[in-house]
Design a protein around this motif. Structure first.
Motif, PDB file in Angstrom:
ATOM      1  N   ASP A   1       0.814  -1.219   0.000  1.00 56.61           N
ATOM      2  CA  ASP A   1       0.000   0.000   0.000  1.00 56.61           C
ATOM      3  C   ASP A   1       0.848   1.270   0.000  1.00 56.61           C
TER       4      ASP A   1
ATOM      5  N   VAL B   1       3.074   4.116  -1.182  1.00 55.13           N
ATOM      6  CA  VAL B   1       3.368   4.740  -2.476  1.00 55.13           C
ATOM      7  C   VAL B   1       4.797   5.279  -2.447  1.00 55.13           C
TER       8      VAL B   1
ATOM      9  N   ASP C   1       9.404   7.070  -8.316  1.00 56.93           N
ATOM     10  CA  ASP C   1       9.949   6.185  -9.343  1.00 56.93           C
ATOM     11  C   ASP C   1      11.453   5.996  -9.232  1.00 56.93           C
TER      12      ASP C   1
ATOM     13  N   ARG D   1      11.476  -2.141  -1.832  1.00 53.44           N
ATOM     14  CA  ARG D   1      10.239  -1.981  -1.077  1.00 53.44           C
ATOM     15  C   ARG D   1      10.349  -2.648   0.296  1.00 53.44           C
TER      16      ARG D   1
ATOM     17  N   LYS E   1       7.809   4.713   6.237  1.00 50.82           N
ATOM     18  CA  LYS E   1       7.653   3.849   5.059  1.00 50.82           C
ATOM     19  C   LYS E   1       8.519   2.602   5.123  1.00 50.82           C
TER      20      LYS E   1
END
Length: 547
Positions: free
Chosen positions: A242, A244, A247, A264, A344
């Protein structure tokens, strides 16, 4: 169907070293109801039985303590007969037969209640089953898994999640409605304390057991999603998918763009940390750092006015290539996210080339963009010692100065910076810059893997692809690896990276052989033979010439 059977699939892949951790993890999975029975009549009267159920699956875990026999080795019947007779052994009651019969009782009771669940059985036993390997396919055909060779199972207890509001509670009751042996929860003694202390204790327990154990808030019952997919507690607040992320492209100037690698966050970092081969000191120290971070959050929530411990997340990873620095960095970011220290938990991987461009001012532009991308996660600078050279005009020195400015900025809290590289050059970098040294108090040293650890890494990687070595193939592989290890140049040796390269060559050779020979079955198709084991050139240590 794959997601619908996740509960069973996860139990199916557990091993002797992971099963208890997995059972503990189930105790904080709020999509899975679990409970423990003190015996399950008539076949498991004296042993603990754990039952786990979600919307589509039920797993029955039987604990076989095997205390009645001095000799813990035994055999099991291929036909799973009630009594096993074997030459040279005393007849004994079939342990796997008991599990099979227990599962049949559970299935019949569910059918009577018109409950359609897939039932899977797991037996943990102290017995050493000598013919286990030949029985694995039989067990799997009967939806069972047996893990043998445990010690003192009778003293081990796993946590459970017996929240009566969970849907699985209905299925559990249906499965055990003829078994009144469910262990009653012992009431905790009531402590006579002042109201303030009692309120603090309540908040503290709530904090540790629910909201902050893994760094996320526990959803209220009304917020629990209706889904067949089990959701682990550590991902209830939000899953890594989930999050975000940008790039990963920065512009050094109008003419040059540079891509940075973004890793990630992962959903189960503590489990992945435990799976690492070796690295025991790193595991312990990382757990300690995360624990202190979690404690800080706990105190901040319970006592907003309290003074917080100063915890620096900035770290130095010292080690040669292939020793696991990038892997641990990814786990580190996710652990800090779970602890609430990072928002994050992703990792942005950079090196000297990321920051240094062709024009004056590229370093500052690059640093500003990289920090923005890494905000909320970890900025990992690989081979960081290359930023510092003997040249006074080296632009890398500007990058270090900019980094120092970031570290001194008290507003830059939602980021952890990790400098990676060879041990000696990194020490020189830190020694030459005392300010940098003090800003990176956490130093983790990644030693080269031993030959035994490299063999264990090989086994795990091969198992990921469901391959198996034949006996002769394994002997050949061990011989090649041992020779390469003896001849290695410590400065260029790739450690786990060498293993990866070697296995890639083996997989290619195996695939080529299979295409030509066309194996007759799955076992042959997934067997690595001596023909597949190819040698690889190893850079040798250069001989020093001198007087």
């Amino acid at each position: 169907m794959r997601n619908r059977n996740r509960l069973i699939r996860d139990f199916r892949k557990q091993t002797k070293t992971t099963i208890w951790k997995h059972m503990e993890a189930m105790a904080v999975n709020y999509a899975v109801y679990s409970n423990r029975l003190k015996g399950f009549a008539p076949f498991m009267n004296d042993d603990d039985v754990y039952i786990y159920c979600d919307a589509t699956n039920m797993v029955v875990v039987c604990i076989d303590c095997y205390d009645n026999y001095e000799d813990r080795t035994c055999v099991e019947s291929v036909d799973m007969e009630p009594i096993v007779y074997y030459p040279g052994c005393e007849p004994h009651e079939g342990r796997v037969w008991k599990l099979k019969e227990t599962m049949q009782i559970v299935k019949e009771r569910l059918q009577k209640q018109h409950i359609d669940l897939k039932v899977y059985g797991v037996m943990l036993t102290e017995a050493k089953i000598t013919n286990a390997e030949e029985l694995e396919l039989v067990w799997e055909f009967n939806d069972m898994k047996v893990i043998d060779g445990f010690v003192s199972l009778g003293h081990r207890k796993a946590g459970v999640n017996n929240d009566e509001d969970l849907r699985g509670k209905i299925y559990f009751d249906a499965a055990v409605n003829d078994s009144p042996q469910m262990e009653e929860e012992e009431e905790e003694p009531v402590k006579e304390e002042e109201p303030n202390d009692e309120e603090f204790e309540r908040l503290l327990k709530e904090f540790i057991n629910h909201e902050f154990e893994e760094g996320g808030e526990t959803p209220k019952d009304d917020d629990t999603p209706e889904t067949d997919e089990p959701i682990s507690k550590e991902s209830e607040d939000d899953t890594p998918e989930d999050i975000v992320l940008p790039d990963g492209e920065i512009e050094q100037n109008g003419n040059i763009s540079v891509k940075v690698e973004i890793l990630r966050p992962i959903a189960n970092p503590r489990e992945e940390l435990g799976k690492l081969v070796g690295c025991e000191d790193i595991k312990q120290r990382m757990d300690e750092l995360v624990a202190l971070t979690s404690y800080n959050k706990m105190m901040r929530e319970l006592f907003p006015e309290s003074k917080q411990h100063e915890v620096s997340l900035h770290s130095v990873f010292l080690g040669r290539p292939g020793t696991g620095k990038t892997t641990v960095c990814k786990i580190f970011g996710s652990l800090l996210r779970k602890a609430g220290a990072l928002s994050k938990g992703h990792v942005v991987v950079c090196d000297r080339g990321t920051f240094i461009g062709t024009l004056w001012g590229d370093e500052e532009r690059s640093m500003r963009q990289v920090l923005e991308i890494a905000k909320g996660g970890v900025l990992m600078i690989d081979e960081a010692y290359l930023l510092n050279s003997s040249s006074a005009n080296d632009p890398g020195k500007m990058v270090i100065q900019l980094l120092m400015n970031v570290l001194a900025d008290e507003t830059q809290r939602d980021i952890a910076i990790v400098l990676c590289g060879y041990k000696e050059p990194m020490k020189k970098l830190l020694d030459l810059n005392p300010g940098l040294q003090s800003r990176f108090p956490n130093k983790f040293e990644f030693p080269d893997f031993t030959i035994d650890e490299l063999l264990e890494i090989t086994k795990r990687r091969v198992e990921d692809y469901h391959y198996t070595f034949t006996t002769e193939a394994w002997k050949k592989y061990v011989s090649i690896l041992s020779s390469a290890y003896q001849l290695r140049d410590p400065q260029t040796w790739g450690n786990a990276r060498f293993i990866g390269n070697q296995l890639e060559r083996i997989y290619i050779q195996h695939a080529s052989r299979c295409v030509k020979q066309q194996p007759s079955g799955k076992t042959e198709l997934l067997s690595l033979t001596p023909e597949d084991i190819v040698s690889i050139e190893v850079p040798r240590q250069k001989t020093k010439i001198g007087f």
